[in-house]
Design an enzyme around this catalytic site. Structure first.
Site, short mmCIF file in Angstrom:
data_model
loop_
_atom_site.label_atom_id
_atom_site.label_comp_id
_atom_site.label_asym_id
_atom_site.label_seq_id
_atom_site.Cartn_x
_atom_site.Cartn_y
_atom_site.Cartn_z
N TYR A 137 0.85 -1.19 0.00
CA TYR A 137 0.00 0.00 0.00
C TYR A 137 0.88 1.24 0.00
CZ TYR A 137 -3.79 -3.26 1.14
OH TYR A 137 -4.69 -4.29 1.12
N LYS A 187 5.03 -15.17 -0.39
CA LYS A 187 4.68 -15.61 -1.74
C LYS A 187 5.96 -15.51 -2.57
CE LYS A 187 1.99 -17.12 -4.90
NZ LYS A 187 1.64 -18.56 -4.88
N ASP A 220 -1.51 -18.23 -0.68
CA ASP A 220 -2.64 -18.92 -1.31
C ASP A 220 -3.00 -20.20 -0.56
OD1 ASP A 220 -0.12 -19.71 -2.14
OD2 ASP A 220 -0.69 -20.12 -4.21
N ASP A 244 -4.01 -7.80 5.48
CA ASP A 244 -5.35 -7.24 5.30
C ASP A 244 -6.33 -8.34 4.92
OD1 ASP A 244 -7.43 -5.48 4.99
OD2 ASP A 244 -6.66 -4.51 3.19
N ASP A 248 -9.39 -10.11 7.46
CA ASP A 248 -10.82 -10.12 7.17
C ASP A 248 -11.36 -11.54 7.01
OD1 ASP A 248 -10.68 -7.36 7.16
OD2 ASP A 248 -12.06 -7.15 5.47
MG MG Z 1 -9.62 -4.95 5.25
#
Ligand code: MG
Ligand code: NAI
Length: 355
Positions: A137, A187, A220, A244, A248
Site C-alpha cells: 500500500y 509468496k 494462497d 489485510d 478479514d
Molecule cells: Mg480490510
C-alpha cells in the site's frame, strides 16, 4: 487513586456512530471498578464532513489528536464518497503519521456466535499481525497515457529492512507470550524480490527466538488452511496486503464481522494508538439501532490492554463473553432480536453482578 485518560473519539459514519457510545459506556463502567477515568473528545471527521466541507478532517486534524492517550474509531465510508477518499483522507494518514506499524486482530470463536466454518469451535484462538505502514500500500507509482491503448499503471511495493524487521519482531514477541507458534505469510515463489527479502528477515528474526516454532507458508495455501483448519494457528504475520486479506478472512471464520476488533499500534508509544472494529459503516442497517456493538467494545478492551490495564480488559472480555453465551441478547447479525442498547445493557449488567 484515579488514573485519567483523554481519548479521541472518531465515530465516523453510519453504524460507527452507533457502536462507539456502547464502547464508552463499557469503558466508564469498568473504569469505575479499576480507578480509571476516561475523558472523551469527539471529532466529527467523516464522509458526511467530506460532503459538507470537502475534507474528511481539517488540515491540522492530526495535530489535534496527537497528544491524546488513544484514539477510538467507529467506521468511515458512505455512498457518494469513493472508498479511497475515506481511507486515504483519514485512516491511512492516522496510521502512518502516528507510526502505527502494527495492525493486530485477535480471532476467537465465542460461545453463541455461529461460525460459517464447520470446524470452527472454541479452540480457535489466534492473532493476525499485519504490517500497517508500508509494503504493497504505497503511493509510489503512477499512470501514463490515460485514454490511449497503451495506457498503463505502475504501483511499487516498498519493503524496508527496518519496517520488515520490526513487524516480524513484534509477531515473534507475541508468539513467545502466547503458545509459541508462528506462521509467516509469504509468496516468494511468485514475487521474486520483496518476498524473498521478507523471508530472509524472518529467518534472521526467528533465529533470535529459540522458544518459538515457526514456518513460512505461501499466502494462497495459507488462506485455504485458515478456512479448513483454523484451530492450528497461534500467530500469523503478514505484509500489509496479505495481512489485510488474512485478517478479514479470519474475522469471517470467527462468525460475524460485527464482533471483530482491531488495534493499530505504535509499539514505541511515541504517538497514540488507534482502536477500531473491523467492520465498516454498514449503510444497510445504519440508523436502526441494531448494529452489533461487540467489535467496538472488544476494541475498547484492546485499548485497555495497551494502556496497561490487562485486568480491566479481561473483565470486559468476560462480561461480553457471558452476555453472549447465557442470554438471548444477540443482535440480528448473530441470529437474535436484540438491539444495540439491549446487548450493551447486558454487558454492563455483568459488571454490576461481579460487585
Ligand atoms: Mg480490510
Ligand atoms: P460493512 O462492514 O460496513 O458491512 C458488511 C455487512 O456486514 C453488511 O451487511 C453489514 O450490515 C454487516 N455488518 C457490519 N458490521 C456490523 C455490525 N456491527 N453489526 C451488524 N452487522 C454488521 O462493509 P461494507 O458494506 O463493505 O462497507 C460499507 C462502508 O464501510 C463502505 O463505505 C466501506 O468503505 C466502509 N468500510 C470502512 C471500514 C473502516 O472504517 N475501517 C472498514 C470496512 C468498510
Amino acid at each position: 487513586m484515579t488514573t485519567s485518560y483523554r481519548i479521541a473519539l472518531i465515530p465516523g459514519d453510519g453504524i460507527g456512530t452507533e457502536v462507539l457510545p456502547p464502547a464508552c459506556a463499557v469503558l466508564d463502567a469498568v473504569g469505575r471498578r479499576h480507578g480509571l477515568a476516561f475523558g472523551y473528545d469527539v471529532f466529527d471527521w467523516s464522509c458526511r464532513r467530506y460532503l459538507d466541507e470537502g475534507a474528511m478532517m481539517p488540515p491540522d486534524g492530526l495535530d489535534r489528536i496527537r497528544d491524546h492517550d488513544a484514539i477510538l474509531l467507529g467506521a468511515v465510508g458512505w455512498t457518494g464518497v469513493p472508498d479511497h477518499v475515506s481511507l486515504w483522507g483519514l485512516l491511512i494518514p492516522i496510521r502512518r503519521r502516528f507510526r502505527q506499524y502494527v495492525n493486530l486482530r485477535p480471532i476467537k470463536v465465542l460461545d453463541g456466535v455461529p461460525s460459517p466454518v464447520a470446524k470452527a469451535t472454541s479452540d480457535i484462538d489466534f492473532v493476525v499481525v499485519r504490517e500497517n505502514v508500508e509494503g504493497e500500500y504505497s503511493e509510489i507509482g503512477g499512470r501514463l497515457n490515460r485514454g490511449f491503448p497503451e495506457e498503463m499503471a505502475v504501483q511499487e511495493a516498498v519493503f524496508t529492512r527496518a519496517g520488515t524487521e520490526r513487524i516480524l519482531q513484534y509477531a515473534f514477541d507475541a508468539a513467545q507470550q502466547r503458545r509459541g507458534h508462528l506462521v509467516s505469510a509469504t509468496k516468494s515463489n511468485g514475487i521474486v524480490h520483496t518476498m524473498p527479502f521478507w523471508d530472509e528477515i524472518a529467518e534472521e528474526v526467528g533465529a533470535r527466538y529459540p522458544g518459538v516454532t515457526w514456518r513460512q507458508e505461501h499466502i494462497d495455501a495459507l488462506v485455504a488452511k485458515v478456512v479448513l483448519d483454523p484451530a492450528r494457528f497461534d500467530v500469523i504475520v503478514g505484509s500489509n496486503l496479505f495481512g489485510d486479506i488474512l485478517s478479514d478472512l479470519a474475522a469471517a471464520v470467527s462468525g460475524s464481522i460485527g464482533i471483530a476488533p482491531a488495534a493499530n499500534l505504535d509499539p514505541d508509544r511515541n504517538f497514540p494508538s488507534m482502536f477500531e472494529p473491523v467492520h465498516g459503516s454498514a449503510p444497510d442497517i445504519a440508523g436502526r439501532g441494531i448494529a452489533n456493538p461487540l467489535g467496538a467494545i472488544w476494541s475498547a478492551a484492546m485499548m485497555l490492554d495497551h494502556l496497561g490495564h490487562p485486568e480491566a480488559a479481561a473483565e470486559v472480555s468476560d462480561a461480553f463473553t457471558s452476555a453472549l453465551a447465557t442470554n438471548d441478547a444477540r443482535t440480528p447479525d448473530l441470529g437474535g432480536n436484540a438491539t444495540t442498547n439491549e446487548f450493551t445493557e447486558l454487558v454492563l449488567g455483568n459488571f454490576a453482578r461481579h460487585r
